[in-house]
Design a protein around this motif. Structure first.
Motif, mmCIF file in Angstrom:
data_model
loop_
_atom_site.group_PDB
_atom_site.id
_atom_site.type_symbol
_atom_site.label_atom_id
_atom_site.label_comp_id
_atom_site.label_asym_id
_atom_site.label_seq_id
_atom_site.Cartn_x
_atom_site.Cartn_y
_atom_site.Cartn_z
ATOM 1 N N PHE A 136 0.870 -1.172 0.000
ATOM 2 C CA PHE A 136 0.000 0.000 0.000
ATOM 3 C C PHE A 136 0.905 1.219 0.000
ATOM 4 C CE2 PHE A 136 -2.162 3.458 2.119
ATOM 5 C CZ PHE A 136 -3.509 3.348 1.804
ATOM 6 N N ASP A 137 0.845 2.021 -1.050
ATOM 7 C CA ASP A 137 1.669 3.225 -1.145
ATOM 8 C C ASP A 137 0.977 4.382 -0.436
ATOM 9 O OD1 ASP A 137 3.551 1.920 -2.642
ATOM 10 O OD2 ASP A 137 2.915 2.750 -4.570
ATOM 11 N N GLY A 138 1.596 4.882 0.620
ATOM 12 C CA GLY A 138 1.071 6.042 1.314
ATOM 13 C C GLY A 138 1.404 7.333 0.580
ATOM 14 N N GLN A 178 0.303 6.631 9.295
ATOM 15 C CA GLN A 178 -0.630 6.530 10.412
ATOM 16 C C GLN A 178 -1.976 7.152 10.073
ATOM 17 O OE1 GLN A 178 1.821 8.791 10.349
ATOM 18 N NE2 GLN A 178 0.791 10.740 10.744
ATOM 19 N N VAL A 179 -2.018 8.090 9.133
ATOM 20 C CA VAL A 179 -3.280 8.752 8.781
ATOM 21 C C VAL A 179 -4.269 7.746 8.211
ATOM 22 C CG1 VAL A 179 -4.353 10.526 7.362
ATOM 23 C CG2 VAL A 179 -2.120 10.961 8.399
ATOM 24 N N SER A 180 -3.810 6.939 7.251
ATOM 25 C CA SER A 180 -4.710 5.939 6.660
ATOM 26 C C SER A 180 -4.963 4.783 7.620
ATOM 27 C CB SER A 180 -4.134 5.414 5.345
ATOM 28 O OG SER A 180 -2.865 4.816 5.520
ATOM 29 N N ALA A 181 -3.949 4.429 8.419
ATOM 30 C CA ALA A 181 -4.127 3.333 9.374
ATOM 31 C C ALA A 181 -5.187 3.675 10.407
ATOM 32 C CB ALA A 181 -2.802 3.023 10.060
ATOM 33 N N GLU A 182 -5.212 4.913 10.862
ATOM 34 C CA GLU A 182 -6.171 5.325 11.878
ATOM 35 C C GLU A 182 -7.540 5.662 11.285
ATOM 36 O OE1 GLU A 182 -4.029 8.433 13.867
ATOM 37 O OE2 GLU A 182 -2.548 7.027 14.694
ATOM 38 N N LYS A 183 -7.588 5.906 9.989
ATOM 39 C CA LYS A 183 -8.867 6.095 9.313
ATOM 40 C C LYS A 183 -9.631 4.781 9.278
ATOM 41 C CE LYS A 183 -11.931 7.210 5.987
ATOM 42 N NZ LYS A 183 -13.144 8.024 6.242
ATOM 43 N N GLY A 184 -8.944 3.680 8.937
ATOM 44 C CA GLY A 184 -9.608 2.399 8.752
ATOM 45 C C GLY A 184 -10.203 2.337 7.362
ATOM 46 N N ILE A 347 -8.688 -3.181 4.358
ATOM 47 C CA ILE A 347 -7.238 -2.979 4.371
ATOM 48 C C ILE A 347 -6.864 -2.418 5.735
ATOM 49 C CG2 ILE A 347 -5.374 -1.512 3.469
ATOM 50 C CD1 ILE A 347 -6.623 -1.779 0.711
ATOM 51 N N GLN A 348 -5.848 -2.981 6.353
ATOM 52 C CA GLN A 348 -5.361 -2.447 7.628
ATOM 53 C C GLN A 348 -3.857 -2.276 7.542
ATOM 54 O OE1 GLN A 348 -7.124 -1.214 10.440
ATOM 55 N NE2 GLN A 348 -5.060 -0.382 10.524
ATOM 56 N N GLY A 355 5.210 7.044 8.312
ATOM 57 C CA GLY A 355 5.519 5.920 7.433
ATOM 58 C C GLY A 355 5.260 6.226 5.966
ATOM 59 N N ILE A 356 5.890 5.449 5.116
ATOM 60 C CA ILE A 356 5.817 5.639 3.666
ATOM 61 C C ILE A 356 4.851 4.655 3.019
ATOM 62 C CG2 ILE A 356 7.143 5.726 1.519
ATOM 63 C CD1 ILE A 356 7.984 7.859 3.515
ATOM 64 N N ALA A 357 4.990 3.384 3.345
ATOM 65 C CA ALA A 357 4.176 2.338 2.740
ATOM 66 C C ALA A 357 4.014 1.192 3.727
ATOM 67 C CB ALA A 357 4.811 1.853 1.439
ATOM 68 N N SER A 358 3.186 0.201 3.348
ATOM 69 C CA SER A 358 2.901 -0.890 4.266
ATOM 70 C C SER A 358 2.361 -2.094 3.516
ATOM 71 C CB SER A 358 1.844 -0.436 5.284
ATOM 72 O OG SER A 358 1.367 -1.506 6.072
ATOM 73 N N PRO A 359 2.566 -3.298 4.050
ATOM 74 C CA PRO A 359 1.739 -4.411 3.580
ATOM 75 C C PRO A 359 0.278 -4.040 3.850
ATOM 76 C CG PRO A 359 3.524 -5.201 4.993
ATOM 77 C CD PRO A 359 3.500 -3.712 5.114
ATOM 78 N N PRO A 360 -0.642 -4.295 2.913
ATOM 79 C CA PRO A 360 -2.018 -3.837 3.115
ATOM 80 C C PRO A 360 -2.859 -4.731 4.004
ATOM 81 C CG PRO A 360 -1.834 -4.910 0.994
ATOM 82 C CD PRO A 360 -0.451 -4.869 1.575
ATOM 83 N N ASN A 361 -2.427 -5.990 4.215
ATOM 84 C CA ASN A 361 -3.285 -6.935 4.935
ATOM 85 C C ASN A 361 -4.692 -6.918 4.344
ATOM 86 O OD1 ASN A 361 -1.295 -7.701 7.012
ATOM 87 N ND2 ASN A 361 -1.519 -5.586 7.675
#
Length: 366
Positions: A136-138, A178-184, A347-348, A355-361
């Motif tokens: 997941f590209d942030g 963290q912005v997208s992670a905390e959005k859900g 996606i979590q 952070g820049i990017a993440s595994p999307p789960n």
């Protein structure tokens, strides 16, 4: 980043040459509680200020907005998306963290997995580049730039002053993962099985070429999948099955190594105004594919009179994250057997500040 020296030199350069700006702030006026899309700009009306970068949606969600296209996800869109769950079947859409092996980009190191035996229990440690495997590209990942110059980097909504705020010893939190992670993220995902359509219509193609998928072809895929003309809803995630992962899975170890060494091109979306216009009108929250970049390896093309790529406009311009290397090979047959073209998707991301990017789960539920 290539090495520590390169990081240091870029940080110094970024401090000396901040990104272009400042700009006269222009924002759309709307009331979320009344009409989320009041005064919604057309593609031709982008950008809202002529000083903003090519087709940027800066200010569309407000001058200080950090969510970008994720603003399309609301309580109502999540409830509507949940109605697509019919069979209770779950399909993880993530490749293993060590796939592709080796990583498709030689500058990115493979996953390192270490074990730490302790008294009565065992830990393990993962060290990985977040741009390997499904990702997941942030919004910090890909700014606008001119000739890839750090001096001209421009991030979404002009919320980051210079590159040191991203890679320096004290990075800001703006646009961090963290912005997208905390959005859900919970959405209705819409699948376009381009590879399946090509097979069904006896058209030959090679995912390991820079084959460019255009909106006209996607419309034909929609017809083939018996999708209604008004298939899109605000908040949808668009997913394109290009066939790249399917073909990758046929390679042996040597061929997979050569794929990176020879820098083979890859199939993907055409970089063009017609592609961007087609996408903007659908008010998508996210876009993803099973290839290395969603767009084709041709990458740079003329967009609104400037040489740009889709990564720049999506991430830096619209604040729309990209999900790459999705694993769709088990989901697709299940969908076709049920005459389905949409599904519930969650996606979590990792909740990493700055952070820049993440595994999307990523998890699909039919």
């Amino acid at each position: 980043m290539k090495n520590a020296g390169a990081v240091l030199s870029l940080a110094v350069a970024a401090a000396a040459y901040p990104s272009m700006g400042p700009y006269e702030r222009v924002s759309r006026i709307f009331d979320r509680s009344v009409d989320l899309y009041a005064d919604w700009p057309s593609y031709d009306q982008l950008p809202l200020n002529s000083s903003y970068p090519t087709k940027a949606a800066w200010g569309v969600w407000g001058a200080d907005d950090q969510l970008g296209a994720l603003n399309h996800i609301t309580n109502d869109t999540i409830l509507a998306a949940s109605q697509t769950i019919q069979d209770g079947l779950a399909f993880p859409l993530n490749l293993r963290l060590d796939v592709p092996d080796p990583p498709s980009n030689a500058a990115r190191k493979p996953l390192s997995h270490l074990y730490m035996p302790q008294d009565g229990y065992t830990d393990d440690v993962l060290v990985m580049n977040t741009q390997i495997s499904t990702q997941f590209d942030g919004l910090r990942h890909y700014p606008y730039s001119t000739n890839n110059s750090v001096y001209t980097y421009q991030w979404y909504n002009d919320l980051i002053a210079d590159y040191e705020d991203v890679i320096g010893p004290k990075p800001t939190e703006a646009l961090g993962l963290q912005v997208s992670a905390e959005k859900g993220i919970a959405v209705r995902a819409v699948l376009f099985d381009f590879a399946g359509w090509m097979d069904a219509t006896n058209q030959t193609f090679d995912p390991f070429t820079d084959f460019q998928i255009n909106p006209g072809q996607l419309d034909e895929v929609a017809d083939w999948q018996n999708m209604p003309e008004d298939w899109s809803q605000p908040g949808d995630m668009l997913i394109i099955r290009t066939g790249w992962v399917r073909q990758y899975n046929t390679l042996n170890i040597t061929e997979r190594a050569l794929l990176r060494v020879q820098n083979w091109p890859y199939i993907g979306l055409e970089a063009s105004d017609r592609t961007l216009r087609w996408l903007w009108e659908k008010k998508l929250s996210l876009i993803g594919a099973d290839n290395p970049a969603v767009e084709s390896s041709s990458f740079i093309a003329e967009i609104d009179g400037a040489m740009r790529n889709l990564h720049q406009v999506f991430i830096g311009g619209w604040g729309m994250s990209i999900v790459e290397f999705l694993y769709l090979e088990e989901l697709v047959p299940a969908m076709h057997s049920r005459n389905r073209w949409n599904f519930f998707l969650t996606i979590q991301n990792l909740n990493v500040v700055s952070g820049i990017a993440s595994p999307p789960n990523a998890l699909a539920i039919l």
